[in-house]
Design an enzyme around this catalytic site. Structure first.
Site, PDB file in Angstrom:
ATOM      1  N   CYS A 131       0.820  -1.219   0.000  1.00 54.34           N
ATOM      2  CA  CYS A 131       0.000   0.000   0.000  1.00 54.34           C
ATOM      3  C   CYS A 131       0.857   1.274   0.000  1.00 54.34           C
ATOM      4  CB  CYS A 131      -0.917   0.017   1.215  1.00 54.34           C
ATOM      5  SG  CYS A 131      -1.975  -1.431   1.290  1.00 54.34           S
ATOM      6  N   HIS A 274      -3.482   7.019   2.472  1.00 54.45           N
ATOM      7  CA  HIS A 274      -3.914   5.678   2.086  1.00 54.45           C
ATOM      8  C   HIS A 274      -5.258   5.377   2.742  1.00 54.45           C
ATOM      9  CE1 HIS A 274      -4.150   1.527   1.287  1.00 54.45           C
ATOM     10  NE2 HIS A 274      -3.836   1.127   2.498  1.00 54.45           N
ATOM     11  N   ASN A 304     -10.265  -0.328  -0.069  1.00 50.77           N
ATOM     12  CA  ASN A 304      -8.812  -0.175  -0.004  1.00 50.77           C
ATOM     13  C   ASN A 304      -8.236  -0.693  -1.320  1.00 50.77           C
ATOM     14  OD1 ASN A 304      -6.077  -0.558   0.396  1.00 50.77           O
ATOM     15  ND2 ASN A 304      -6.289  -1.459   2.441  1.00 50.77           N
TER      16      ASN A 304
HETATM   17  O1  UT7 Z   1      -3.874  -1.394   3.695  1.00 47.88           O
HETATM   18  C1  UT7 Z   1      -3.364  -1.922   4.876  1.00 47.88           C
HETATM   19  C2  UT7 Z   1      -3.979  -3.227   5.081  1.00 47.88           C
HETATM   20  N1  UT7 Z   1      -5.046  -3.429   5.988  1.00 47.88           N
HETATM   21  C3  UT7 Z   1      -5.604  -2.633   6.927  1.00 47.88           C
HETATM   22  O2  UT7 Z   1      -5.316  -1.498   7.107  1.00 47.88           O
HETATM   23  C4  UT7 Z   1      -6.627  -3.286   7.769  1.00 47.88           C
HETATM   24  C5  UT7 Z   1      -6.601  -2.827   9.187  1.00 47.88           C
HETATM   25  N2  UT7 Z   1      -7.573  -3.554   9.989  1.00 47.88           N
HETATM   26  C6  UT7 Z   1      -8.913  -3.311   9.922  1.00 47.88           C
HETATM   27  O3  UT7 Z   1      -9.359  -2.467   9.162  1.00 47.88           O
HETATM   28  C7  UT7 Z   1      -9.810  -4.089  10.850  1.00 47.88           C
HETATM   29  O4  UT7 Z   1      -9.022  -4.870  11.703  1.00 47.88           O
HETATM   30  C8  UT7 Z   1     -10.823  -5.019  10.115  1.00 47.88           C
HETATM   31  C9  UT7 Z   1     -11.849  -4.162   9.433  1.00 47.88           C
HETATM   32  C10 UT7 Z   1     -10.101  -5.897   9.116  1.00 47.88           C
HETATM   33  C11 UT7 Z   1     -11.517  -5.898  11.136  1.00 47.88           C
HETATM   34  O5  UT7 Z   1     -12.140  -5.115  12.121  1.00 47.88           O
HETATM   35  P1  UT7 Z   1     -11.928  -5.472  13.654  1.00 47.88           P
HETATM   36  O6  UT7 Z   1     -12.757  -4.509  14.397  1.00 47.88           O
HETATM   37  O7  UT7 Z   1     -10.457  -5.456  13.925  1.00 47.88           O
HETATM   38  O8  UT7 Z   1     -12.544  -6.917  13.765  1.00 47.88           O
HETATM   39  P2  UT7 Z   1     -11.850  -8.266  14.236  1.00 47.88           P
HETATM   40  O9  UT7 Z   1     -10.981  -8.811  13.158  1.00 47.88           O
HETATM   41  O10 UT7 Z   1     -11.236  -8.062  15.600  1.00 47.88           O
HETATM   42  O11 UT7 Z   1     -13.109  -9.198  14.387  1.00 47.88           O
HETATM   43  C12 UT7 Z   1     -14.166  -8.888  15.302  1.00 47.88           C
HETATM   44  C13 UT7 Z   1     -15.291  -9.875  15.093  1.00 47.88           C
HETATM   45  C14 UT7 Z   1     -14.824 -11.326  15.065  1.00 47.88           C
HETATM   46  O12 UT7 Z   1     -15.820 -12.093  15.687  1.00 47.88           O
HETATM   47  P3  UT7 Z   1     -15.674 -12.584  17.211  1.00 47.88           P
HETATM   48  O13 UT7 Z   1     -14.408 -13.368  17.251  1.00 47.88           O
HETATM   49  O14 UT7 Z   1     -15.595 -11.330  18.014  1.00 47.88           O
HETATM   50  O15 UT7 Z   1     -16.901 -13.370  17.442  1.00 47.88           O
HETATM   51  C15 UT7 Z   1     -14.770 -11.658  13.605  1.00 47.88           C
HETATM   52  O16 UT7 Z   1     -14.933 -13.034  13.355  1.00 47.88           O
HETATM   53  O17 UT7 Z   1     -15.902  -9.653  13.828  1.00 47.88           O
HETATM   54  C16 UT7 Z   1     -15.927 -10.868  13.066  1.00 47.88           C
HETATM   55  N3  UT7 Z   1     -15.773 -10.543  11.661  1.00 47.88           N
HETATM   56  C17 UT7 Z   1     -16.803 -10.203  10.858  1.00 47.88           C
HETATM   57  N4  UT7 Z   1     -18.143 -10.110  11.110  1.00 47.88           N
HETATM   58  C18 UT7 Z   1     -18.928  -9.733  10.097  1.00 47.88           C
HETATM   59  C19 UT7 Z   1     -14.638 -10.475  10.910  1.00 47.88           C
HETATM   60  N5  UT7 Z   1     -14.929 -10.117   9.650  1.00 47.88           N
HETATM   61  C20 UT7 Z   1     -16.259  -9.952   9.597  1.00 47.88           C
HETATM   62  C21 UT7 Z   1     -17.164  -9.572   8.566  1.00 47.88           C
HETATM   63  N6  UT7 Z   1     -18.478  -9.469   8.873  1.00 47.88           N
HETATM   64  N7  UT7 Z   1     -16.729  -9.281   7.317  1.00 47.88           N
END
Ligand code: UT7
Length: 347
Positions: A131, A274, A304
């Site tokens: 990125c 970004h 993204n």
């Molecule tokens: O360009 C650089 C590359 N990437 C980034 O900058 C990404 C940076 N990270 C993020 O933007 C966030 O971490 C995400 C958007 C990817 C995820 O958000 P989060 O608030 O960190 O969620 P999490 O991964 O901690 O997951 C929370 C919950 C989990 O369920 P449990 O374990 O709490 O029951 C996941 O299984 O949300 C669940 N989950 C979803 N639920 C609905 C994960 N993905 C999804 C989804 N829809 N798509």
């Protein structure tokens, strides 16, 4: 040594210091939209969850069945940038494509793109800093021009992560985030030395590689993660770890770049950042007290787009007249590698 030869102690005549300007921008997106409602049908997720956690409503995706490629997007974005710069492609000395998703490992995307736009035998190479690629490319191209060896460089930021997504439940942590796009900028030498980069930074930390990677072999999986051939060629991301890294790094990078240039955030006309998560952008805005209209956000419409993210924002801002000559603009990005970098310009 004759009298006419300069001695070791005679300073050589210095060439006049060149400035660098951004002469034109362009972008190109696939027609195919993938909305949150589409994703709801493909995996267990909801529009509400995606919007709340990321700010994304839709993204674009290449239609591989129709033979659409990343090269097509690059070529069209570069043609548009050349038109905006009122330049003939034969005037280009070099084409750089910042991408982590080339169509093939060889040839470099830049070679195909240079050929297709009619840039003759201009040099071409790809640059991979995930990125951060476009920002690293800006710094590289700027220094090549300021060094005097090149006058006109095309820089394209382009990625199509849809090729490396798993659109099932197993991939819902990444498939909701990434979109495909390409966007270009033309950098040209100018006799006005006040134009160009005021301060820049490029960093990496390979120890964080396992937070975003694309495995292809059993030994590509980090310690503690079992090899799973279903994951081959699919982006694996520790979202929470990247989020934490990004929030801190983003703000520190802005501060570091401002310090280098001796400027305050209030003296920057536009922050072109970004687009990885709207919450990360909001955190940076809050820390520096940046008004909403000076930190651009388009993640809601495109997700993204990795290497295309920063130049896509730039192209929209230029076309809306919100970034123009005389402005001070800071570009900031971070991503896989891990990498992070900035480029502060006097346009
Ligand atoms: O360009 C650089 C590359 N990437 C980034 O900058 C990404 C940076 N990270 C993020 O933007 C966030 O971490 C995400 C958007 C990817 C995820 O958000 P989060 O608030 O960190 O969620 P999490 O991964 O901690 O997951 C929370 C919950 C989990 O369920 P449990 O374990 O709490 O029951 C996941 O299984 O949300 C669940 N989950 C979803 N639920 C609905 C994960 N993905 C999804 C989804 N829809 N798509």
């Amino acid at each position: 040594m004759t009298d006419t030869q300069p001695s070791r102690h005679t300073p050589l005549p210095q060439p006049a210091r060149l400035g660098v300007r951004i002469a034109g921008t362009g972008s190109c997106l696939p027609d195919g939209k993938l909305t949150n409602a589409d994703l709801e049908k493909m995996m267990e997720t909801t529009d509400e969850w995606i919007v709340q956690r990321t700010g994304i409503r839709e993204r674009r995706r290449l239609n591989r069945d129709r033979g659409e490629t990343l090269d097509d997007l690059c070529v069209e974005s570069l043609r548009r940038a050349l038109a905006a710069a009122r330049m003939d492609p034969s005037e280009l000395d070099l084409v750089i494509v910042a991408t982590m998703t080339p169509e093939m490992p060889c040839p470099a995307t830049a070679c195909t793109v240079a050929h297709r736009v009619g840039a003759g035998t201009a040099g071409g190479f790809d640059l991979n800093a995930a990125c951060s690629g476009f920002v690293f490319g800006l710094n590289t191209a700027h220094e090549l021009i300021r060094g005097g060896g090149y006058r006109s460089i095309a820089l394209v930021g382009a990625d199509a992560l849809s090729r490396h997504m798993d659109y099932s439940n197993a991939g819902r942590g990444t498939a909701i985030i990434f979109g495909d796009a390409a966007a270009a900028a033309i950098l040209r030498a100018t006799d006005d030395p006040s134009k160009g980069i005021l301060a820049h930074a490029m960093h990496s930390n390979g120890a964080g590689w396992k937070d975003i990677y694309v495995p292809q072999q059993p030994f590509h999986f980090p310690e503690g993660i079992a090899c799973d051939p279903q994951k081959y060629d699919k982006v694996q991301m520790n979202g929470a770890a990247v989020f934490k890294f990004a929030v801190g790094t983003f703000s520190d990078l802005i501060q570091q770049t401002l310090d280098k240039a001796g400027l305050a955030a209030s003296e920057i006309d536009m922050f072109v950042c970004h687009q990885s998560n709207s919450r990360i952008l909001t955190a940076a805005r809050d820390r520096f007290g940046i008004p909403e209209d000076r930190l651009y956000v388009n993640i809601d419409r495109f997700g993204n787009t990795v290497g295309a993210s920063v130049p896509l924002c730039l192209d929209e801002l230029v076309r809306q007249g919100k970034v123009r000559e005389g402005h001070r603009v800071m570009f900031v990005a971070f991503g896989g590698g891990l990498t992070w970098g900035s480029s502060l310009w006097q346009l």
